[in-house]
Design a protein around this motif. Structure first.
Motif, short mmCIF file in Angstrom:
data_model
loop_
_atom_site.label_atom_id
_atom_site.label_comp_id
_atom_site.label_asym_id
_atom_site.label_seq_id
_atom_site.Cartn_x
_atom_site.Cartn_y
_atom_site.Cartn_z
N GLY A 67 0.81 -1.22 0.00
CA GLY A 67 0.00 0.00 0.00
C GLY A 67 0.84 1.26 0.00
N LYS A 68 0.39 2.26 -0.77
CA LYS A 68 1.08 3.55 -0.82
C LYS A 68 0.53 4.47 0.25
CE LYS A 68 2.21 4.07 -5.73
NZ LYS A 68 1.93 4.89 -6.91
N LYS A 69 1.37 5.33 0.74
CA LYS A 69 0.93 6.40 1.63
C LYS A 69 0.40 7.55 0.77
CE LYS A 69 2.82 4.70 5.51
NZ LYS A 69 2.45 3.32 5.49
N GLU A 70 -0.31 8.47 1.39
CA GLU A 70 -0.92 9.58 0.65
C GLU A 70 0.13 10.41 -0.10
OE1 GLU A 70 -4.09 11.13 -0.95
OE2 GLU A 70 -4.28 9.64 0.62
N TYR A 71 1.27 10.66 0.55
CA TYR A 71 2.30 11.49 -0.11
C TYR A 71 2.92 10.76 -1.30
CZ TYR A 71 5.45 8.83 2.97
OH TYR A 71 6.12 7.83 3.64
#
Length: 159
Positions: free
Chosen positions: A127-131
């Protein structure tokens, strides 16, 4: 009647590439019923909420929406049933080890026919973080702008 060859895309999960870092991809066969295949041949499917899970040494695809076949009778399938994925034992064992790491998951990227057989491309993803998502969008936009500038310069050069 000629045998179907090549790859015919049915559905793609573009959101997965935006929401996850793709670490590795696998091509899997699918165990389907007759009405599911007919519905897929009409080009109808959605991978948006889909995910794959390893359970008891087998791989399963959950939440992939294949709508009921319009000419189907009482033998029609359930639209969101779990479907078995066909993978080699070595691939399943490797995925079991990788998915037990924190933050790793299996997501479907594409559903397609390859030489007449239904296949799904699944990815081992983190999963990617928002940034990270914002950074990816920024890079994509910068690349697009530079390509436009280069093509505009070439057009001016030709004229």
């Amino acid at each position: 009647m000629a045998k179907e060859t090549g790859r015919k895309l049915i559905a793609q999960n573009k959101k997965a590439r935006h929401d996850y870092h793709i670490l590795d991809t696998y091509e899997c066969g699918l165990v389907l019923t007759g009405t599911e295949v007919k519905s897929l041949r009409q080009g109808r499917a959605s991978l948006v909420d889909g995910f794959a899970q390893l359970d008891g040494g087998e791989a399963w695809l959950h939440n992939v929406h294949i709508p009921e076949y319009s000419q189907g009778t009482w033998t029609n399938h359930a639209a969101r049933r779990k479907r078995k994925l066909l993978l080699h034992r070595a691939e399943i064992d490797k995925l079991i080890g990788k998915t037990q790491e924190t933050g790793h998951t299996l997501v479907p990227l594409a559903l397609y026919f390859k030489d007449g057989r239904a296949k799904v491309e699944i990815a081992l993803a983190k999963g990617k973080k928002e940034y990270d998502k914002r950074q990816t969008l920024r890079e994509k936009q910068d690349r697009r702008e530079s390509d436009r500038a280069i093509s505009a310069a070439r057009r001016r050069q030709r004229a």
